[in-house]
Scaffold this active site. Structure first.
Site, PDB file in Angstrom:
ATOM      1  N   HIS A  63      -6.902  -5.729  -1.959  1.00 16.70           N
ATOM      2  CA  HIS A  63      -5.821  -4.946  -1.501  1.00 16.70           C
ATOM      3  C   HIS A  63      -5.160  -5.631  -0.258  1.00 16.70           C
ATOM      4  O   HIS A  63      -5.254  -5.543   0.930  1.00 16.70           O
ATOM      5  CB  HIS A  63      -6.471  -3.766  -0.620  1.00 16.70           C
ATOM      6  N   ASP A 108      -8.613  -4.721  -6.286  1.00 20.55           N
ATOM      7  CA  ASP A 108      -8.218  -3.644  -5.316  1.00 20.55           C
ATOM      8  C   ASP A 108      -9.103  -2.287  -5.403  1.00 20.55           C
ATOM      9  O   ASP A 108      -9.022  -1.861  -6.435  1.00 20.55           O
ATOM     10  CB  ASP A 108      -6.864  -3.363  -5.514  1.00 20.55           C
ATOM     11  N   SER A 137       0.666  -1.330  -0.112  1.00 20.56           N
ATOM     12  CA  SER A 137      -0.095  -0.062  -0.022  1.00 20.56           C
ATOM     13  C   SER A 137       0.879   1.214   0.007  1.00 20.56           C
ATOM     14  O   SER A 137       1.489   1.466  -0.919  1.00 20.56           O
ATOM     15  CB  SER A 137      -1.091   0.004   1.134  1.00 20.56           C
TER      16      SER A 137
END
Length: 637
Positions: free
Chosen positions: A607, A575, A490
């Site tokens: 994600h 995602d 991330s």
């Protein structure tokens, strides 16, 4: 690392007896299969039924985590969910006979709410709507047949509150979200009495009403940088217990009076970190603990009974962090979780009337904690004088000198790393790497000034904090300057790309896991329910129009030609937070230079990879990639 006290004692004894023998070293840990770090737990997420007669847990079925129910004192359990495409994301006891759970589709985070009886009968999906995300506002423990949920069914950008009857499936909207309310707060009677709204695109307003028949009215408006966040109502339902940093740098636990819009009392504060967690006894209607995190999790006790309970548990489990995960309504039966930096710990059942603690299960019994590495809290000073806290994990049985290093910045970025068992870190340490985690500026929990220091600093001072940590370890002789990698997910994936772009000579390779590469496209593909926060995001990261030069300079995809190191990218196709386009365009930019990039895409993930087989694939690939490019002879992948 060697225990310093033990080392001093050993040296002292050697001098006394005239022996020149060096103190014994820790043995090198054997190479442990990747799968052992990332396979599903045998049993986890234990909860107790309201009547205390049963406990539930999640365990694997067809490689997916499902819910099982077991009577206390019995051996056999009943499997009540049979999901095979995706793990049960979360679950809870709605009443003594029924369990509710959430599950999404392929990582899209559009969670649906399901219910099932504890014998596995009457399974139903309550929110079977496409492209709708369900959340839990209040489980209404004192109203067995109802809960309050949120859904963005009417408007993808706004979550409306609904009262749901879990027997009939009937739903009633309690209030129509005007589009800017981001949080709903119920009182102890299950009445919707407070809310937090985004106003003027950048401010936050706390809303309040005396009864559910009244309209919400604003009682406090602040910049989003200063907040009074209601945690729950006082037990007379008249005021709030809240976490507030208004007029202060660190968040403190306060009592706030909505009738007069005033702060009445500070209940607890910590000099060094924010205090955000607050717990209470439902049965006795008293506050029990406030929680905070320095290097480790800390608790402040308001209540002697809670303090004695924890002291009792810790006396029998002295080598681990201990916390209560669940209690029955009578609060005389509890489920306990332990953990440490070297162990995922275990679950226990505690009967306070019998004063008996019973071991239920170890979470990952196949891992020997003696072979795991210690996670040492560290701190260093950034180039502009800020104290950066973090953690250093060194491989077991290898001298802490000129080690290959993996730098592991956390995601968020407005989050933080914590002390405890981390399977990624343990995998890397087991392969002979030192692992550096740092809570760079912007990391949460360290106060408002430290958080605000990150605004519009992606790729700049936030990245410098990471770089300064690497250089600190090189100067100490721990890290080999020619064998350094950076890996993160991330925002940590963004920091990986930024590290390879802006400090191209520092790293030999990098692993970007669902990371941002282009700040312009990232802003344009945020989920619809993030829309109320867009202006805040612009202030924290940068406005695509007003700050276009800044965002262009801080977007790694536009500077791919600077990268010298090898790159491995992993991405989930579904995602919703970091769109797959972020990874696609970075791979395209590298290939345009004639540079091959290892690229792993999972079509049934979002994600982060949640499915066990995908975790195995990713971490095996990453382990081999690092070994190859850091010339790591410790392990032959």
């Amino acid at each position: 690392m060697k225990n310093k006290i033990s080392l001093i004692l050993s040296l002292g004894m050697a001098l006394l007896i005239g022996c020149n023998t060096a103190p014994p070293k820790e043995e090198r840990a054997p190479i442990i299969p990747v799968e052992d770090f990332f396979k599903n737990p045998e049993k986890t997420s234990f909860q107790i039924s309201p009547d205390g007669k049963y406990f539930s847990y999640k365990a694997p079925y067809e490689k997916r985590m499902n819910v099982f129910v077991q009577e206390v004192g019995k051996e056999a359990a009943v499997q009540i969910t049979f999901e095979t495409d995706r793990d049960v994301a979360g679950y809870f006891w709605a009443n003594e006979n029924r369990v509710l759970y959430l599950k999404d589709d392929g990582g899209n985070e559009n969670f649906k709410l399901y219910g099932v009886n504890i014998d596995g009968s009457e399974a139903v999906c309550f929110t079977d709507f496409e492209n709708v995300r369900t959340g839990i506002i209040d489980d209404l423990q004192d109203i067995p047949e109802e809960i309050i949920i949120s859904m963005n069914k009417r408007n993808p950008q706004a979550f409306d509150p609904y009262r749901l009857n879990i027997s009939t499936g009937e739903m009633t909207m309690l209030y129509e979200n005007p589009g800017n309310i981001s949080q709903w707060v119920t009182d102890h009677d299950g009445k919707l009495r407070a809310a937090v709204a985004v106003t003027d695109m950048i401010n936050q307003t706390v809303m309040y009403r005396e009864t559910e028949e009244d309209e919400f009215k604003g009682i406090l408006t602040t910049s989003f940088k200063e907040q009074m966040s209601p945690v729950f109502f006082t037990f007379d339902n008249k005021m709030f217990y809240a976490a507030s940093n208004i007029g202060r740098d660190k968040a403190e636990i306060v009592i706030y009076d909505p009738a007069t819009s005033t702060e009445k009392e500070v209940l607890f504060k910590h000099p060094d970190v924010d205090v955000g967690g607050l717990n209470y006894s439902r049965k006795r209607k008293v506050l029990t603990t406030a929680t905070y995190t320095t290097d480790k999790r800390g608790q402040h006790f308001f209540d002697d009974e809670a303090k004695k309970l924890y002291e009792r548990l810790e006396s029998e489990l002295p080598d681990y962090e201990v916390y209560i995960t669940s209690a029955n309504k009578d609060e005389d039966k509890f489920l306990i979780r332990t953990y440490s930096d070297r162990s995922l710990g275990a679950y226990y059942f505690f009967d306070s009337k019998a004063d008996k603690l019973t071991h239920l299960t170890d979470v990952s019994p196949w891992l020997d904690e003696k072979q795991m590495a210690k996670m040492k809290p560290i701190k260093y000073t950034s180039r502009d004088g800020m104290t950066i806290n973090g953690y250093l994990t060194l491989p077991v049985g290898i001298e802490a000198k000129n080690l290959p290093l993996v730098v592991n910045p956390h995601g968020g970025p407005w989050a933080r790393d914590n002390w405890g068992f981390n399977p990624e870190v343990q995998l890397l340490a087991n392969r002979g790497y030192a692992v550096l985690q740092m809570n760079f500026r912007g990391s949460t929990g360290y106060g408002r000034a430290f958080w605000e220091a990150s605004f519009k600093q992606w790729g700049l001072s936030m990245q410098d904090d990471i770089t300064d940590g690497v250089k600190w370890l090189i100067e100490k002789g721990i890290a080999d300057k020619d064998r350094i990698a950076i890996y993160g997910g991330s925002y940590g994936g963004y920091a990986t790309l930024a590290g390879l772009v802006y400090t191209p000579d520092l790293y030999k390779c990098g692993v970007d896991y669902v990371g941002v590469s282009n700040l312009f496209t990232f802003m344009n593909t945020i989920p619809p329910y993030w829309e109320p926060y867009r202006e805040m995001l612009y202030e924290m990261v940068g406005d695509p129009v007003k700050d276009s030069v800044l965002l262009a300079s801080a977007s790694p995809v536009f500077h791919a030609e600077k990268i010298k190191a090898a790159l491995f990218i992993a991405q989930g196709a579904n995602d919703p937070r970091v769109n797959i386009d972020e990874s696609d365009q970075m791979v395209a930019a590298m290939k345009a230079r004639g540079v091959d990039v290892e690229y792993l895409v999972k079509d049934n993930e979002g994600h982060g990879f949640r499915n066990e087989e995908n975790r195995f694939d990713f971490y095996n690939s990453m382990s081999g990639f690092l070994a190859k490019h850091l010339n790591n002879e410790t392990v032959d992948e």
